[in-house]
Design a protein around this motif. Sequence first.
Motif, PDB file in Angstrom:
ATOM      1  N   ASP A 262       0.986   1.511  -6.798  1.00  0.00           N
ATOM      2  CA  ASP A 262      -0.297   1.618  -6.121  1.00  0.00           C
ATOM      3  C   ASP A 262      -0.842   3.039  -6.186  1.00  0.00           C
ATOM      4  O   ASP A 262      -2.053   3.246  -6.265  1.00  0.00           O
ATOM      5  N   THR A 263       0.045   4.026  -6.163  1.00  0.00           N
ATOM      6  CA  THR A 263      -0.369   5.427  -6.136  1.00  0.00           C
ATOM      7  C   THR A 263      -0.659   5.967  -7.529  1.00  0.00           C
ATOM      8  O   THR A 263      -1.651   6.675  -7.738  1.00  0.00           O
TER       9      THR A 263
ATOM     10  N   THR B 205       0.839  -1.193   0.000  1.00  0.00           N
ATOM     11  CA  THR B 205       0.000   0.000   0.000  1.00  0.00           C
ATOM     12  C   THR B 205       0.876   1.247   0.000  1.00  0.00           C
ATOM     13  O   THR B 205       1.816   1.352   0.777  1.00  0.00           O
ATOM     14  N   GLY B 206       0.565   2.192  -0.873  1.00  0.00           N
ATOM     15  CA  GLY B 206       1.328   3.429  -0.951  1.00  0.00           C
ATOM     16  C   GLY B 206       2.551   3.350  -1.835  1.00  0.00           C
ATOM     17  O   GLY B 206       3.317   4.315  -1.924  1.00  0.00           O
TER      18      GLY B 206
ATOM     19  N   ILE C 232      -4.631   7.213  -1.666  1.00  0.00           N
ATOM     20  CA  ILE C 232      -5.103   5.890  -1.280  1.00  0.00           C
ATOM     21  C   ILE C 232      -6.002   6.039  -0.065  1.00  0.00           C
ATOM     22  O   ILE C 232      -5.668   6.741   0.888  1.00  0.00           O
TER      23      ILE C 232
ATOM     24  N   ASP D 143      -8.520   1.991   3.559  1.00  0.00           N
ATOM     25  CA  ASP D 143      -8.608   0.545   3.390  1.00  0.00           C
ATOM     26  C   ASP D 143      -7.437  -0.010   2.605  1.00  0.00           C
ATOM     27  O   ASP D 143      -7.315  -1.219   2.428  1.00  0.00           O
ATOM     28  N   GLY D 144      -6.523   0.855   2.144  1.00  0.00           N
ATOM     29  CA  GLY D 144      -5.333   0.419   1.441  1.00  0.00           C
ATOM     30  C   GLY D 144      -5.562  -0.012   0.014  1.00  0.00           C
ATOM     31  O   GLY D 144      -4.650  -0.494  -0.649  1.00  0.00           O
ATOM     32  N   LYS D 145      -6.772   0.178  -0.502  1.00  0.00           N
ATOM     33  CA  LYS D 145      -7.080  -0.319  -1.842  1.00  0.00           C
ATOM     34  C   LYS D 145      -7.744   0.749  -2.693  1.00  0.00           C
ATOM     35  O   LYS D 145      -7.238   1.106  -3.755  1.00  0.00           O
TER      36      LYS D 145
ATOM     37  N   LYS E   3      -9.230   4.252  -4.243  1.00  0.00           N
ATOM     38  CA  LYS E   3      -8.538   5.507  -4.512  1.00  0.00           C
ATOM     39  C   LYS E   3      -9.524   6.673  -4.496  1.00  0.00           C
ATOM     40  O   LYS E   3     -10.720   6.500  -4.720  1.00  0.00           O
TER      41      LYS E   3
END
Length: 741
Positions: free
Chosen positions: A164-165, A159-160, A376, A379-381, A383
């Motif tokens: 992902d970003t 995450t991050g 993000i 929830d880490g998912k 956007k």
Amino acid sequence: MSYAVLYKANETDFNTLGLGVLRDAISPLVTEERNGQFELAMSYPVDGALFGEIQNDRIIKADAGQKLKAQRFKIIRITKPAGGIVKVYAEHVSYLSQDLALKPSVSFNGNATQALTSWKNNIVDEHPFTIFSDVQTTGSGIWTIDKVENARRALGGVTGSILDTYGGEYRFDNHHIGLYANRGSDSGALIAYGKNLTDIEQEEEIANTYTSIYPYTNIRDEEGNESLLTLPEYFVDSEHTSNYARRKIKTVNFQQDDITTIEQLRERAQQYIVDNDIGVPSVNLTVKFVDLSKTLDYKDLALIEEINLCDQVTVYYDKLGIRQKAKVIKTVWNVALDRYEELIIGKAKANLSQSIGTTVDGKLETVVTDLNSVRISADGKTKIFIGVAEPVATNINDLWYKPVEDGGVEMYRWDGVIWGLQKSSAGALAGTIDFANIQAINIDANAITTGILSGSNMWLNLVTGEMHFTNPATGDVLVLDQGEIFFQNGANTRHLKYTSEGLKIVPGAGNTGTNLNTSIRLHGGITYIDFFNDVTGNVPESTNRARMESNGEYIYLRTANGEKVHVIDWGGEYRELVAGAFTTAGSNNPTYHYADRWETPRDGNRGLVASPNGTGKFYVSNPEQTAYYPVWASSFDVSSSIEFKKAIEDYTGNATELINGTPVRLYHLNEDVEGVDIKRIGLIVQESPLEVINPDGGKTIDLYEMASLLWKGNQELSAELTATKQELADLKNLLTDKGVI
């Protein structure tokens, strides 16, 4: 035909032939996935010319595709020979990034190039990496060493991360790392679906394809009464419906649209079908190169030679008469034959790989010219996009905040097909926000001066920083951080945090005093801490669980009915339980265990029984049994009933001789205090007859045996005395008869 070349591990010049050309390599294959693995595998005979040079950490140079040439792979594993052949596995040199670490805390902000630059400049050791990106979406974040353990994880997989970003597609060219909005291009190649491909997957995908939609919405009349609006014909077909044996209808709610008439609903449904390719199957096809020419139009045959990873190809469904674009998501390149061994075409499937960790389906398919920012969610998912240009969603429930006229903001949610306008006010988002039909919303709390947040379910996603709740009357502060709660009273804090060991309550560094340092303090009434499995069937909880219980005066440890309390270490060994005193339960027969003694009650006529198993003994000694201690009592009863004995016979030995032959000694015991002059009187086992020695080790004397032997000796002496008396009487009578006396 081309060959792989082998080099030493520390080689820097790869324009030479190094240690030699791997001409004997069998099936050298390079596998690369979109945002995934990048590896080489081959077989090699043990009698091959370079077998002795193939070692771990050495470098193999080989082509990886039509455009990606002269890539270097580090050997990481060589199997044991089987049938004279070994398997060699190597990873792309870009994997070096997972052997390097970043500085303890690295922040990034801006577009993807700026993030990659921050990544490159904050690697703690020297490295050869260069970077490039054409992704212009802006974002920000921070990588810390406890969450991003190596530099490659910051590229993707956590995450991050950069992937992902910002999304996009990586291209690793030796030590050059490029992140592209679209790595590939539209190749123009045509793949005829359904010929020598994966038929089972084909049928499954077609079976799951919707052919039509069933639109509906809720409307209100002037009096506020709500009713359901549907079409008279109920559903709308796509142009491809006739290609299928039967309809598969998808229900779609258009509540987010301002629809009040049947005509508007029908028009919106028709547009939805066009926008979302209703009736067109989505597929993942495994294409073997040897079969590919059979599935292409002959005039397009040469185009396959130009296909590369992430390129777009056209998939043709001949039975349905549909042409649809699809992406090459994995390639397997045959180094020796200089061609693709296998292509996988379709949707990128989420998977874990050694290189990136998590592939992301459709992170960013096109470059948005009007810059959006992206964050993000907690929830880490999902956007959160902010900007005027429509973003490319990656997850259901992604949010898009779109600035509109007069300083207002519209919030859209991605439902997997379209961006749906949600019920949210514009401007500063003051007033009332209805959460009834949305799952997430981000609000600038500084812009809210009054109003109500309401809803049956509401989530506050803490992205960064802390959330504070302050009591203005006392100054007490409750702080919500990600995964942790702080309660602050002046300079003192307590932490409630979730760790790998479970939920912890931890005093803060500034705490002083007994109460502030207490991990858990429970107040009021009867208190329970229960330990039990929720799955108990019909068994009452009170008889099927462990519990720590207090009524304010006593503490109880309860177990499931019939069970015991165990004191055991992590190795499975039972350990001591230390306390000032113990009392066994039972009002009719309690036993008290004190720190200095063990006693039975002094009232009543109850006994204490010690029952060793088998041939065990009852000892009064030190733990090492090197010293024994007195036992005080008014008498000792020895079991001697005939019911306890068998094989009974008379003892015929001469007890008097045994007694007379055993010396009695004076001595000190080893544990006697030094300087004590009074000596003890007793026997030495080693000098005593076997009749009185205990058989267990030959160190103790059986007092009952000794008493019995003394009893026998007394009988012998009594018999001798009686005989002597008789002899004296006979002698007196004789002397009397002779007139002597």
